[in-house]
Design a protein around this motif. Structure first.
Motif, short mmCIF file in Angstrom:
data_model
loop_
_atom_site.label_atom_id
_atom_site.label_comp_id
_atom_site.label_asym_id
_atom_site.label_seq_id
_atom_site.Cartn_x
_atom_site.Cartn_y
_atom_site.Cartn_z
N HIS A 154 28.33 48.98 23.32
CA HIS A 154 27.17 48.38 23.99
C HIS A 154 27.60 47.37 25.05
O HIS A 154 26.78 46.57 25.51
CB HIS A 154 26.23 47.76 22.96
N TRP A 174 30.23 44.91 25.13
CA TRP A 174 30.94 43.65 24.90
C TRP A 174 32.43 43.91 24.72
O TRP A 174 32.84 44.98 24.27
CB TRP A 174 30.37 42.94 23.68
N THR A 234 21.60 41.12 20.96
CA THR A 234 21.01 40.98 22.30
C THR A 234 21.12 39.55 22.82
O THR A 234 20.97 39.33 24.02
CB THR A 234 19.53 41.40 22.30
N LEU A 235 21.40 38.60 21.95
CA LEU A 235 21.56 37.20 22.38
C LEU A 235 22.95 36.92 22.95
O LEU A 235 23.16 35.89 23.58
CB LEU A 235 21.30 36.26 21.21
N ARG A 250 20.09 43.46 15.50
CA ARG A 250 18.90 42.70 15.92
C ARG A 250 19.25 41.53 16.83
O ARG A 250 18.57 41.27 17.82
CB ARG A 250 18.17 42.21 14.68
N ALA A 301 25.87 39.32 28.27
CA ALA A 301 26.35 40.64 28.69
C ALA A 301 27.84 40.56 29.04
O ALA A 301 28.27 39.66 29.76
CB ALA A 301 25.55 41.13 29.89
N PRO A 349 14.98 36.21 24.23
CA PRO A 349 15.40 37.52 23.72
C PRO A 349 16.29 38.29 24.66
O PRO A 349 17.13 39.05 24.23
CB PRO A 349 14.09 38.26 23.49
N ASP A 350 16.16 38.14 25.95
CA ASP A 350 16.96 38.92 26.89
C ASP A 350 18.06 38.07 27.51
O ASP A 350 18.48 38.28 28.64
CB ASP A 350 16.09 39.54 27.97
N ARG A 351 18.53 37.08 26.77
CA ARG A 351 19.56 36.14 27.23
C ARG A 351 20.76 36.83 27.81
O ARG A 351 21.31 37.77 27.39
CB ARG A 351 19.97 35.27 26.06
#
Length: 185
Positions: A46, A48, A21-22, A18, A25, A183-185
């Motif tokens: 994903h 990282w 996503t913070l 959850r 990228a 949320p899309d940090r």
């Protein structure tokens, strides 16, 4: 030894998935006390870069060859601290608590870094291990520990039914006060 096929890899904690996503990228993530590396694998897959650390060499060996995962075997409770001045964009900890080194661990998180922490708390002893209070958080303990230096994104504590009955405490926090978390940090 090669990594197990996807079907043999345990799903990540819903809490970790959850709030991952913070994490910036491509950021550098420390999966602390990673065990067999379910979060290290998931995070690396994903995008990282992950350092997976644990004291169990056999568990770490299951991560051999996993792209974007480096492993470090270290006794996280005794001897020299393995991370000196290392700095990570995120730290993920699940099902582990060793209070004497928590401060050192938090020092490894970069400014604006994301902490995703989920472990057992008092009350869990009625469900089995861990049952020793040394390894169980007190009510609100993570909030108290982080309040002065972190922006709390989310916090939960109490009894859960999945993935197995337990009493847990969870926090997602960003290092620094007054940070706006998108949320899309």
């Amino acid at each position: 030894m090669t990594a197990p096929p996807d079907s043999a890899v345990a799903d990540p904690s819903a809490w970790v998935a959850r709030f991952a996503t913070l994490i910036p990228a491509g950021g550098r993530v420390l999966d602390f006390a990673c065990g067999r590396g379910r979060h290290a694998r998931w995070l690396a897959r994903h995008g990282w870069e992950v350092e997976a650390v644990d004291r169990d060499a056999a568990a770490l060996a299951t991560l051999a060859g996993e792209p974007r995962v480096s492993v470090a075997q270290a006794d996280l409770e005794n001897g020299d601290w393995p991370y000196g001045t290392a700095c990570f964009d995120a730290i993920v900890v699940t099902n582990y608590l060793y209070r004497p080194r928590l401060g050192l661990l938090l020092d490894c998180l970069a400014a604006d870094g994301v902490l995703i922490y989920e472990t057992f708390m008092l009350g869990n002893e009625r469900f089995g291990r861990p049952g020793n209070p040394e390894f169980l958080l007190r009510p609100g303990e993570l909030l108290e520990r982080l309040a002065a230096d972190y922006t709390i994104v989310a916090f939960e504590q109490g009894e859960v039914a999945r993935p197995r009955p337990a009493v847990v405490q969870r926090v997602c926090a960003v290092k620094g006060q007054g940070i706006t978390v998108l949320p899309d940090r």
